[in-house]
Design a protein around this motif. Structure first.
Motif, PDB file in Angstrom:
ATOM      1  N   ALA A 198      -9.270   5.884  21.307  1.00  0.00           N
ATOM      2  CA  ALA A 198     -10.039   4.936  20.557  1.00  0.00           C
ATOM      3  C   ALA A 198      -9.478   4.400  19.335  1.00  0.00           C
ATOM      4  O   ALA A 198      -8.635   5.134  18.717  1.00  0.00           O
ATOM      5  N   HIS A 199      -9.578   3.227  18.936  1.00  0.00           N
ATOM      6  CA  HIS A 199      -8.762   2.638  17.871  1.00  0.00           C
ATOM      7  C   HIS A 199      -9.502   1.553  17.045  1.00  0.00           C
ATOM      8  O   HIS A 199     -10.427   1.131  17.912  1.00  0.00           O
ATOM      9  N   ALA A 200      -8.885   1.249  16.050  1.00  0.00           N
ATOM     10  CA  ALA A 200      -9.431   0.222  15.190  1.00  0.00           C
ATOM     11  C   ALA A 200      -8.392  -0.200  14.187  1.00  0.00           C
ATOM     12  O   ALA A 200      -7.504   0.568  13.813  1.00  0.00           O
ATOM     13  N   VAL A 201      -8.341  -1.395  13.748  1.00  0.00           N
ATOM     14  CA  VAL A 201      -7.520  -2.145  12.661  1.00  0.00           C
ATOM     15  C   VAL A 201      -8.592  -2.302  11.459  1.00  0.00           C
ATOM     16  O   VAL A 201      -9.395  -3.024  11.495  1.00  0.00           O
ATOM     17  N   LEU A 202      -8.416  -1.400  10.362  1.00  0.00           N
ATOM     18  CA  LEU A 202      -9.252  -1.624   9.236  1.00  0.00           C
ATOM     19  C   LEU A 202      -8.448  -2.453   8.129  1.00  0.00           C
ATOM     20  O   LEU A 202      -7.401  -1.919   7.837  1.00  0.00           O
ATOM     21  N   VAL A 203      -8.849  -3.473   7.847  1.00  0.00           N
ATOM     22  CA  VAL A 203      -8.447  -4.307   6.895  1.00  0.00           C
ATOM     23  C   VAL A 203      -9.111  -4.242   5.655  1.00  0.00           C
ATOM     24  O   VAL A 203     -10.301  -4.558   5.697  1.00  0.00           O
ATOM     25  N   ALA A 204      -8.579  -3.706   4.633  1.00  0.00           N
ATOM     26  CA  ALA A 204      -9.330  -3.322   3.468  1.00  0.00           C
ATOM     27  C   ALA A 204      -9.595  -4.845   2.705  1.00  0.00           C
ATOM     28  O   ALA A 204      -8.419  -5.649   2.434  1.00  0.00           O
ATOM     29  N   PRO A 205     -10.644  -5.305   2.568  1.00  0.00           N
ATOM     30  CA  PRO A 205     -10.894  -6.620   1.836  1.00  0.00           C
ATOM     31  C   PRO A 205     -10.494  -6.695   0.291  1.00  0.00           C
ATOM     32  O   PRO A 205     -10.219  -5.425  -0.197  1.00  0.00           O
ATOM     33  N   SER A 206      -9.941  -7.684  -0.082  1.00  0.00           N
ATOM     34  CA  SER A 206      -9.481  -7.793  -1.478  1.00  0.00           C
ATOM     35  C   SER A 206     -10.470  -7.683  -2.320  1.00  0.00           C
ATOM     36  O   SER A 206     -11.564  -7.976  -2.152  1.00  0.00           O
ATOM     37  N   LYS A 207     -10.110  -7.580  -3.396  1.00  0.00           N
ATOM     38  CA  LYS A 207     -11.101  -7.307  -4.720  1.00  0.00           C
ATOM     39  C   LYS A 207     -11.738  -8.705  -4.865  1.00  0.00           C
ATOM     40  O   LYS A 207     -12.868  -8.833  -5.198  1.00  0.00           O
TER      41      LYS A 207
ATOM     42  N   VAL B   9      -5.812   4.642  14.094  1.00  0.00           N
ATOM     43  CA  VAL B   9      -6.362   3.946  12.990  1.00  0.00           C
ATOM     44  C   VAL B   9      -5.254   3.295  12.628  1.00  0.00           C
ATOM     45  O   VAL B   9      -4.199   3.717  12.070  1.00  0.00           O
ATOM     46  N   VAL B  10      -5.277   1.851  12.264  1.00  0.00           N
ATOM     47  CA  VAL B  10      -4.304   0.992  11.631  1.00  0.00           C
ATOM     48  C   VAL B  10      -5.055   0.604  10.343  1.00  0.00           C
ATOM     49  O   VAL B  10      -5.969  -0.171  10.495  1.00  0.00           O
ATOM     50  N   GLN B  11      -4.500   0.628   9.242  1.00  0.00           N
ATOM     51  CA  GLN B  11      -5.089   0.336   7.936  1.00  0.00           C
ATOM     52  C   GLN B  11      -4.025  -0.644   7.054  1.00  0.00           C
ATOM     53  O   GLN B  11      -2.948  -0.157   6.790  1.00  0.00           O
ATOM     54  N   THR B  12      -4.441  -1.933   6.941  1.00  0.00           N
ATOM     55  CA  THR B  12      -3.705  -2.514   5.528  1.00  0.00           C
ATOM     56  C   THR B  12      -4.684  -3.243   4.728  1.00  0.00           C
ATOM     57  O   THR B  12      -5.892  -3.253   4.929  1.00  0.00           O
ATOM     58  N   ASN B  13      -3.890  -3.921   4.013  1.00  0.00           N
ATOM     59  CA  ASN B  13      -5.041  -4.672   3.092  1.00  0.00           C
ATOM     60  C   ASN B  13      -4.944  -6.186   3.283  1.00  0.00           C
ATOM     61  O   ASN B  13      -4.101  -6.791   3.695  1.00  0.00           O
ATOM     62  N   ALA B  14      -6.032  -6.993   2.865  1.00  0.00           N
ATOM     63  CA  ALA B  14      -6.053  -8.190   3.058  1.00  0.00           C
ATOM     64  C   ALA B  14      -4.989  -9.162   2.347  1.00  0.00           C
ATOM     65  O   ALA B  14      -4.726  -9.966   3.078  1.00  0.00           O
ATOM     66  N   ARG B  15      -4.816  -8.776   1.189  1.00  0.00           N
ATOM     67  CA  ARG B  15      -3.849  -9.414   0.435  1.00  0.00           C
ATOM     68  C   ARG B  15      -2.476  -9.325   1.260  1.00  0.00           C
ATOM     69  O   ARG B  15      -1.431  -9.858   0.921  1.00  0.00           O
ATOM     70  N   PHE B  16      -1.998  -8.390   2.130  1.00  0.00           N
ATOM     71  CA  PHE B  16      -1.029  -8.172   2.912  1.00  0.00           C
ATOM     72  C   PHE B  16      -0.845  -9.007   4.082  1.00  0.00           C
ATOM     73  O   PHE B  16       0.191  -8.861   5.050  1.00  0.00           O
ATOM     74  N   VAL B  17      -2.019  -9.755   4.601  1.00  0.00           N
ATOM     75  CA  VAL B  17      -2.013 -10.358   5.743  1.00  0.00           C
ATOM     76  C   VAL B  17      -0.892 -11.312   6.000  1.00  0.00           C
ATOM     77  O   VAL B  17      -0.470 -11.586   7.095  1.00  0.00           O
ATOM     78  N   VAL B  18      -0.359 -11.758   4.887  1.00  0.00           N
ATOM     79  CA  VAL B  18       0.712 -12.612   4.966  1.00  0.00           C
ATOM     80  C   VAL B  18       2.119 -12.079   5.385  1.00  0.00           C
ATOM     81  O   VAL B  18       3.176 -12.684   5.869  1.00  0.00           O
ATOM     82  N   GLN B  19       2.289 -10.809   5.543  1.00  0.00           N
ATOM     83  CA  GLN B  19       3.381 -10.187   5.917  1.00  0.00           C
ATOM     84  C   GLN B  19       2.660  -9.419   7.204  1.00  0.00           C
ATOM     85  O   GLN B  19       2.186  -8.233   7.071  1.00  0.00           O
ATOM     86  N   VAL B  20       3.244  -9.926   8.223  1.00  0.00           N
ATOM     87  CA  VAL B  20       2.781  -9.269   9.655  1.00  0.00           C
ATOM     88  C   VAL B  20       3.572  -8.001   9.907  1.00  0.00           C
ATOM     89  O   VAL B  20       4.736  -7.844   9.853  1.00  0.00           O
ATOM     90  N   PRO B  21       2.701  -6.793  10.159  1.00  0.00           N
ATOM     91  CA  PRO B  21       3.092  -5.693  10.361  1.00  0.00           C
ATOM     92  C   PRO B  21       3.983  -5.754  11.954  1.00  0.00           C
ATOM     93  O   PRO B  21       3.777  -6.570  12.532  1.00  0.00           O
ATOM     94  N   GLY B  22       4.407  -4.577  12.085  1.00  0.00           N
ATOM     95  CA  GLY B  22       5.210  -4.469  13.416  1.00  0.00           C
ATOM     96  C   GLY B  22       4.687  -3.268  14.294  1.00  0.00           C
ATOM     97  O   GLY B  22       3.948  -2.450  13.602  1.00  0.00           O
ATOM     98  N   VAL B  23       5.198  -3.154  15.576  1.00  0.00           N
ATOM     99  CA  VAL B  23       4.824  -1.949  16.345  1.00  0.00           C
ATOM    100  C   VAL B  23       5.955  -0.957  16.820  1.00  0.00           C
ATOM    101  O   VAL B  23       5.801  -0.295  17.732  1.00  0.00           O
ATOM    102  N   LYS B  24       6.965  -1.547  16.361  1.00  0.00           N
ATOM    103  CA  LYS B  24       8.122  -0.598  16.639  1.00  0.00           C
ATOM    104  C   LYS B  24       8.923   0.007  15.662  1.00  0.00           C
ATOM    105  O   LYS B  24      10.380  -0.128  15.627  1.00  0.00           O
ATOM    106  N   GLN B  25       8.541   0.330  14.466  1.00  0.00           N
ATOM    107  CA  GLN B  25       9.257   0.977  13.412  1.00  0.00           C
ATOM    108  C   GLN B  25       9.434   2.364  13.504  1.00  0.00           C
ATOM    109  O   GLN B  25       8.764   3.136  14.147  1.00  0.00           O
ATOM    110  N   SER B  26      10.712   2.725  12.950  1.00  0.00           N
ATOM    111  CA  SER B  26      11.145   4.196  13.233  1.00  0.00           C
ATOM    112  C   SER B  26      10.693   4.984  11.825  1.00  0.00           C
ATOM    113  O   SER B  26      11.076   4.673  10.895  1.00  0.00           O
ATOM    114  N   LEU B  27       9.580   6.074  11.931  1.00  0.00           N
ATOM    115  CA  LEU B  27       9.203   6.562  10.592  1.00  0.00           C
ATOM    116  C   LEU B  27      10.394   7.455  10.215  1.00  0.00           C
ATOM    117  O   LEU B  27      10.595   7.482   8.788  1.00  0.00           O
ATOM    118  N   LEU B  28      11.317   7.908  11.055  1.00  0.00           N
ATOM    119  CA  LEU B  28      11.911   9.007  10.618  1.00  0.00           C
ATOM    120  C   LEU B  28      13.102   7.847   9.756  1.00  0.00           C
ATOM    121  O   LEU B  28      13.789   8.459   8.823  1.00  0.00           O
TER     122      LEU B  28
END
Length: 474
Positions: free
Chosen positions: A215-224, A413-432
């Motif tokens: 089960a999954h969701a993308v949570l976008v924290a609204p800007s202040k 769960v994927v969580q980002t902030n609304a003000r970061f929306v102009v920087q599109v995240p990716g799905v292939k990053q190496s955490l290590l």
């Protein structure tokens, strides 16, 4: 042709009195080759004079007058500046320029339909060049490519604190790299490329979650600004910013955007002297997230029903920009703290942080893997009471498919902030790789601080082996 023409006599501006102007001709692109030329001029920046530099960036100022054949577009023109692929700055013709009207039409009337033909805005100091367009509805044409001369950057006014003071002591972010104020006012928008990247990203998140039946969701924290702005922000809110564009996508069906839920909290949703939501705001967001992932709302409510809070003084990431510092009172959770439930925590500052929180008394005996941002930390007091094991990665929504495959969570769960929306995240990053890069950049004092706070496990720890986390515990 689109004609870029100077006036025939010196012209006063807020900064200087012009002595002469340069004439330019620019090929028309999509506005129609048979249409009489547009007249326009860029006052700043200009190679013939020193740039106008403010603490917020380079001033871009000029004017544009439409030909009679485009009279229906008066009041609807936008000037667009673009220096990145995913977003653009869009400004209307909002400044009255009677001097331009007099020089072009030979009339001094203040009632001319195009007297409001000027524009002025800033682009960040780090920008070396940008493209300037005129936009009429869906039609757009390039005016010019503007190159900035950094020879004059030392003449800029000293940088101001990145804070905008609102009503009743409420503070808001300003002059940040994400253009928070322009986003709030609807003047910073996603480009077609930005929208396309978001569509591919959301599709990728769904594919990865489906591949492990999570089960999954993308949570976008609204800007202040979006929640508290209508009451306290000094500027009016726009209607077509990046978050509105994102939510309009068909791929946005798994996005959780709890703006309405936070608004119901009133002043209790956000911290007056900080950019982040309060702990009560984090609880409301956690509830919305849980419901989106099909947890029972009544059971979730019951988990937090007996929570108690106490008041304390708080500075925040906006209040600390002032001398003396600004403070406010906040309500903090006093009956639970996730800190004592940490099983592992590399304690890296921000990006690259990896944390495992274990709560045997949680509502659901399942694993939740979160790829989140700074707004996730205040949610941990609530999330770890819903899920027995919570693996948290600070990545602002960028995913590591290898980690996901290894942990195999029931909830992603994927969580980002609304003000970061102009920087599109990716799905292939190496955490290590991210962890190694982050460690290499730490100063000696930062390394010592991380080592002191780090929560480690034994090499034969059963749980981390069960979760296949060993490769990332560096």
């Amino acid at each position: 042709m689109i004609e870029n023409t100077g006036l025939k006599r010196p012209l006063a501006t807020p900064a200087v009195r012009f002595t002469r102007f340069v004439k330019r001709l620019v090929e028309r692109e999509t506005l129609g080759s048979n249409t009489p030329g547009l007249r326009w001029h860029l006052d700043f920046p200009d190679s013939q004079r020193s740039p106008w530099i403010l603490p917020g960036g380079w001033v871009v100022q000029g004017w544009l007058v439409l030909p009679e054949s485009l009279a229906d577009w008066v009041g609807k023109v936008e000037i667009v500046a673009r220096w990145g692929k995913t977003f653009e700055l869009c400004h209307p013709l909002s400044i009255r320029r009677p001097d331009v009207i007099e020089a072009i039409f030979g009339t001094e009337t203040a009632e001319h339909p195009q007297v409001q033909c000027g524009f002025r805005f800033t682009v960040p100091h780090f920008v070396d060049q940008f493209s300037l367009f005129i936009r009429l509805g869906d039609d757009q044409s390039l005016l010019t490519l503007v190159e900035m001369s950094h020879d004059h950057i030392d003449k800029a006014s000293p940088p101001t604190i990145k804070v905008l003071e609102g009503k009743q002591g409420w503070l808001f972010l300003d002059n940040d790299t994400n253009g928070s104020v322009d986003q709030y006012r609807g003047r910073l928008r996603l480009t077609d490329e930005g929208i396309s990247q978001w569509q591919k990203y959301l599709q990728g998140v769904t594919q990865i979650a489906n591949s492990i039946s999570a089960a999954h969701a993308v949570l976008v924290a609204p800007s202040k600004e979006s929640v508290m702005g209508p009451h306290y922000h000094p500027f009016a809110e726009g209607s077509s910013g990046p978050i509105q564009q994102l939510l309009a996508l068909p791929e946005a069906r798994n996005i959780v955007y709890p703006q309405a839920h936070l608004a119901q909290l009133g002043d209790g949703a956000f911290i007056r002297t900080d950019t982040h939501w309060t702990q009560q705001g984090a609880m409301v967001a956690t509830k919305a997230l849980a419901v989106a992932m099909s947890l029972d709302p009544g059971a979730v409510d019951a988990v937090f029903a007996k929570d108690k809070y106490k008041q304390r003084k708080f500075t925040g990431d906006l209040g600390n920009k002032f001398t003396p510092e600004r403070h406010c009172n906040i309500q903090t959770l006093s009956t639970f703290n996730f800190i004592k439930y940490r099983h592992f925590d590399n304690c890296l500052p921000n990006f690259g942080r990896l944390m495992l929180v274990v709560n045997e008394q949680a509502l659901i005996p399942e694993i939740c893997l979160i790829f989140g941002s700074s707004s996730s930390y205040s949610m941990m007091n609530y999330v770890c009471r819903l899920f027995k094991q919570v693996v948290f990665v600070h990545s602002a929504g960028t995913l590591d498919p290898e980690l996901i495959k290894a942990v195999n969570p029931a909830y992603l769960v994927v969580q980002t902030n609304a003000r970061f929306v102009v920087q599109v995240p990716g799905v292939k990053q190496s955490l290590l790789e991210l962890i190694h890069e982050k460690c290499a950049r730490l100063s000696k004092d930062e390394r010592a601080s991380v080592a002191k706070r780090r929560i480690d496990v034994e090499p034969d720890d059963v749980l981390v082996h069960k979760l296949n986390l060993i490769p990332w515990l560096v």
